[in-house]
Design a protein around this motif. Structure first.
Motif, PDB file in Angstrom:
ATOM      1  N   ILE A 184       0.836  -1.207   0.000  1.00 42.34           N
ATOM      2  CA  ILE A 184       0.000   0.000   0.000  1.00 42.34           C
ATOM      3  C   ILE A 184       0.869   1.254   0.000  1.00 42.34           C
ATOM      4  O   ILE A 184       0.633   2.199  -0.754  1.00 42.34           O
ATOM      5  CB  ILE A 184      -0.946  -0.012   1.222  1.00 42.34           C
ATOM      6  CG1 ILE A 184      -2.014  -1.112   1.058  1.00 42.34           C
ATOM      7  CG2 ILE A 184      -1.614   1.351   1.408  1.00 42.34           C
ATOM      8  CD1 ILE A 184      -2.887  -1.316   2.271  1.00 42.34           C
ATOM      9  N   LYS A 185       1.899   1.253   0.828  1.00 40.84           N
ATOM     10  CA  LYS A 185       2.757   2.438   0.940  1.00 40.84           C
ATOM     11  C   LYS A 185       3.540   2.708  -0.348  1.00 40.84           C
ATOM     12  O   LYS A 185       3.771   3.863  -0.716  1.00 40.84           O
ATOM     13  CB  LYS A 185       3.727   2.267   2.113  1.00 40.84           C
ATOM     14  CG  LYS A 185       3.062   2.341   3.475  1.00 40.84           C
ATOM     15  CD  LYS A 185       4.090   2.188   4.579  1.00 40.84           C
ATOM     16  CE  LYS A 185       3.468   2.371   5.957  1.00 40.84           C
ATOM     17  NZ  LYS A 185       4.482   2.223   7.037  1.00 40.84           N
ATOM     18  N   ILE A 188       0.346   2.573  -3.943  1.00 37.61           N
ATOM     19  CA  ILE A 188      -0.926   3.281  -4.031  1.00 37.61           C
ATOM     20  C   ILE A 188      -0.679   4.766  -3.780  1.00 37.61           C
ATOM     21  O   ILE A 188      -0.428   5.173  -2.638  1.00 37.61           O
ATOM     22  CB  ILE A 188      -1.958   2.721  -3.030  1.00 37.61           C
ATOM     23  CG1 ILE A 188      -2.254   1.247  -3.357  1.00 37.61           C
ATOM     24  CG2 ILE A 188      -3.239   3.547  -3.049  1.00 37.61           C
ATOM     25  CD1 ILE A 188      -3.290   0.606  -2.480  1.00 37.61           C
ATOM     26  N   ASP A 190      -1.196   8.585  -2.962  1.00 40.61           N
ATOM     27  CA  ASP A 190      -2.139   9.250  -2.055  1.00 40.61           C
ATOM     28  C   ASP A 190      -2.831   8.262  -1.120  1.00 40.61           C
ATOM     29  O   ASP A 190      -4.020   8.388  -0.817  1.00 40.61           O
ATOM     30  CB  ASP A 190      -3.181  10.037  -2.872  1.00 40.61           C
ATOM     31  CG  ASP A 190      -3.902  11.094  -2.029  1.00 40.61           C
ATOM     32  OD1 ASP A 190      -3.339  11.506  -1.000  1.00 40.61           O
ATOM     33  OD2 ASP A 190      -5.021  11.471  -2.394  1.00 40.61           O
ATOM     34  N   TRP A 191      -2.081   7.249  -0.671  1.00 35.17           N
ATOM     35  CA  TRP A 191      -2.691   6.243   0.202  1.00 35.17           C
ATOM     36  C   TRP A 191      -3.134   6.823   1.540  1.00 35.17           C
ATOM     37  O   TRP A 191      -4.027   6.277   2.201  1.00 35.17           O
ATOM     38  CB  TRP A 191      -1.734   5.071   0.419  1.00 35.17           C
ATOM     39  CG  TRP A 191      -0.470   5.415   1.181  1.00 35.17           C
ATOM     40  CD1 TRP A 191       0.713   5.771   0.641  1.00 35.17           C
ATOM     41  CD2 TRP A 191      -0.290   5.403   2.604  1.00 35.17           C
ATOM     42  NE1 TRP A 191       1.652   6.004   1.632  1.00 35.17           N
ATOM     43  CE2 TRP A 191       1.054   5.779   2.841  1.00 35.17           C
ATOM     44  CE3 TRP A 191      -1.104   5.117   3.691  1.00 35.17           C
ATOM     45  CZ2 TRP A 191       1.593   5.880   4.132  1.00 35.17           C
ATOM     46  CZ3 TRP A 191      -0.585   5.217   4.968  1.00 35.17           C
ATOM     47  CH2 TRP A 191       0.743   5.588   5.187  1.00 35.17           C
ATOM     48  N   ARG A 192      -2.535   7.950   1.929  1.00 37.51           N
ATOM     49  CA  ARG A 192      -2.937   8.570   3.200  1.00 37.51           C
ATOM     50  C   ARG A 192      -4.358   9.127   3.132  1.00 37.51           C
ATOM     51  O   ARG A 192      -4.972   9.387   4.171  1.00 37.51           O
ATOM     52  CB  ARG A 192      -1.953   9.672   3.576  1.00 37.51           C
ATOM     53  CG  ARG A 192      -0.532   9.159   3.831  1.00 37.51           C
ATOM     54  CD  ARG A 192       0.406  10.277   4.242  1.00 37.51           C
ATOM     55  NE  ARG A 192       1.776   9.814   4.303  1.00 37.51           N
ATOM     56  CZ  ARG A 192       2.324   9.177   5.354  1.00 37.51           C
ATOM     57  NH1 ARG A 192       1.572   8.953   6.419  1.00 37.51           N
ATOM     58  NH2 ARG A 192       3.578   8.781   5.322  1.00 37.51           N
ATOM     59  N   SER A 194      -6.725   7.421   1.696  1.00 34.79           N
ATOM     60  CA  SER A 194      -7.533   6.253   1.347  1.00 34.79           C
ATOM     61  C   SER A 194      -8.349   5.756   2.534  1.00 34.79           C
ATOM     62  O   SER A 194      -8.152   6.171   3.679  1.00 34.79           O
ATOM     63  CB  SER A 194      -6.628   5.123   0.833  1.00 34.79           C
ATOM     64  OG  SER A 194      -5.755   4.684   1.850  1.00 34.79           O
ATOM     65  N   VAL A 245      -9.826   7.554  -1.927  1.00 33.19           N
ATOM     66  CA  VAL A 245      -9.320   6.326  -2.551  1.00 33.19           C
ATOM     67  C   VAL A 245      -9.802   5.151  -1.716  1.00 33.19           C
ATOM     68  O   VAL A 245      -9.577   5.107  -0.502  1.00 33.19           O
ATOM     69  CB  VAL A 245      -7.776   6.342  -2.618  1.00 33.19           C
ATOM     70  CG1 VAL A 245      -7.253   5.009  -3.122  1.00 33.19           C
ATOM     71  CG2 VAL A 245      -7.290   7.490  -3.496  1.00 33.19           C
ATOM     72  N   ILE A 247      -9.746   1.112  -0.810  1.00 34.18           N
ATOM     73  CA  ILE A 247      -8.939  -0.107  -0.920  1.00 34.18           C
ATOM     74  C   ILE A 247      -9.757  -1.264  -0.345  1.00 34.18           C
ATOM     75  O   ILE A 247      -9.960  -1.345   0.870  1.00 34.18           O
ATOM     76  CB  ILE A 247      -7.600   0.022  -0.167  1.00 34.18           C
ATOM     77  CG1 ILE A 247      -6.820   1.247  -0.653  1.00 34.18           C
ATOM     78  CG2 ILE A 247      -6.772  -1.246  -0.340  1.00 34.18           C
ATOM     79  CD1 ILE A 247      -5.571   1.534   0.165  1.00 34.18           C
ATOM     80  N   TYR A 275      -9.033   0.343  -5.454  1.00 31.96           N
ATOM     81  CA  TYR A 275      -8.036  -0.716  -5.490  1.00 31.96           C
ATOM     82  C   TYR A 275      -8.591  -1.928  -4.746  1.00 31.96           C
ATOM     83  O   TYR A 275      -9.445  -1.796  -3.860  1.00 31.96           O
ATOM     84  CB  TYR A 275      -6.737  -0.268  -4.815  1.00 31.96           C
ATOM     85  CG  TYR A 275      -6.018   0.863  -5.511  1.00 31.96           C
ATOM     86  CD1 TYR A 275      -5.024   0.611  -6.454  1.00 31.96           C
ATOM     87  CD2 TYR A 275      -6.331   2.191  -5.227  1.00 31.96           C
ATOM     88  CE1 TYR A 275      -4.358   1.648  -7.092  1.00 31.96           C
ATOM     89  CE2 TYR A 275      -5.681   3.235  -5.855  1.00 31.96           C
ATOM     90  CZ  TYR A 275      -4.694   2.954  -6.789  1.00 31.96           C
ATOM     91  OH  TYR A 275      -4.040   3.980  -7.423  1.00 31.96           O
TER      92      TYR A 275
END
Length: 346
Positions: A184-185, A188, A190-192, A194, A245, A247, A275
């Protein structure tokens, strides 16, 4: 680790090779095949005397053939005077077929016409819950592995955690969570921003654990009460996904229908990117077509089962390698170190 030896079954040789590479050792040569009558043929080409053998065999493809092959490999090592035999099954065989619940047993009893039966007989059947008439596949597979001669089991992310309690031998249940968090880090953007989504109530604990470790929000898609005469019901979403986002986290992908329905609901509620991350990607039937036509922008699954063919058919698919987690689990168990420390997130 001179007394440690790895043997690969025919289910997933590339994963076994990856584990061996992480450990810096070679796989023990074995000859696997079938006789003309389709009986499984196994021959271990080197001595296993006084060694701790780890047999790597996942439940994928021809599951029944691979299960029998595993039994024979265990027996071959036992007859070869191996000091200890550990079975490594990244995807445990028959783990999707959960033991019949007490609720289901009572439903089975309720479906039988007990008219004319003495009350004591009716109470007797209810107390048994009809369990003698229902297969207990989990208990059977566990006993087969034990009876074949295994001393220890390593498996990853059981679909039903109760299977761990069916064994009398030690079981190390490991998780793909560290690899998923790393994925994920790194993969993806802009995972923060999500939100982790569980597509059903059964996976909520797994998804919530990743939420807590990454400091992300959590959403749940749930089946609402059946209101239609045909038993169908509607889906509901708990959690705010609009402008974020999404997941989706699931443990097993079989037909892909669950993920497709979940992605459509998330898109309808305003998710800007979707995702999916799956631990065991079985991709049966038309699942590749289902995923390709879904609202999912990208899907990742671990290599607990082979994915080479699926990668060619599904441009959305990428792989999360878990060979390092399994290799480190093997190393720690061989040296008598803590395995649970692998999953303590700093």
């Amino acid at each position: 680790m001179k007394d440690l030896a790895l043997i690969s079954g025919s289910s997933h040789p590339s994963l076994a090779k990856g584990i061996a590479d992480h450990l810096g050792i070679e796989l023990l040569p074995v000859k696997l095949g079938k006789f003309s009558n389709q009986e499984t043929s196994v021959e271990v080409a080197q001595s296993v005397r006084n060694k701790h053998i780890y047999i790597i065999q996942s439940a994928c493809g021809n599951v029944n053939d691979h299960l029998i092959e595993l039994m024979i490999l265990i027996q071959a090592c036992l007859m070869g005077s191996a000091r200890k035999i550990s079975v490594v099954t990244p995807l445990f065989p028959y783990s999707r077929q959960s033991e019949v619940s007490q609720k289901k047993r009572l439903e089975l009893c309720a479906s039988i016409n007990f008219k004319g039966f003495p009350p004591i007989i009716i109470l007797f059947y209810i107390s048994l819950g009809y369990k003698e008439w229902c297969p207990r596949n989990g208990t059977l597979i566990c006993k087969l592995i034990e009876s074949a001669g295994a001393d220890h089991l390593i498996t990853m992310d059981l679909h039903d955690a109760q299977y761990q309690g069916f064994f009398k031998i030690p079981v190390d249940l490991v998780f793909a969570e560290p690899c998923i968090i790393n994925h994920i880090k790194l993969n993806i953007p802009d995972w923060r921003n999500s939100i982790i989504v569980s597509p059903d109530a059964g996976g909520a604990k797994r998804a919530a654990s990743i939420c807590n470790k990454l400091g992300l929000g959590f959403a749940l898609i749930h089946q609402e009460s059946n209101t239609n005469s045909d038993g169908s019901g509607s889906m509901g979403l708990v959690g705010a996904v609009s402008g974020r986002v999404a997941i989706i986290m699931d443990d097993i992908l079989d037909t892909g229908n669950t993920l497709k329905v979940a992605s459509e609901m998330l898109r309808a509620h305003g998710a800007i990117k979707i995702y999916a991350i799956v631990i065991h990607g079985l991709f049966t039937m038309d699942s590749i077509k289902t995923i390709n036509s879904s609202c999912i922008d990208s899907i990742a699954c671990t290599n607990t089962v082979p994915q080479d063919d699926n990668l060619k058919k599904c441009p959305k698919l990428c792989i999360i390698d878990v060979s390092n987690i399994l290799a480190e689990t093997i190393r720690r168990s061989f040296n008598g170190e803590s395995v649970s420390h692998l999953f303590v997130y700093e």
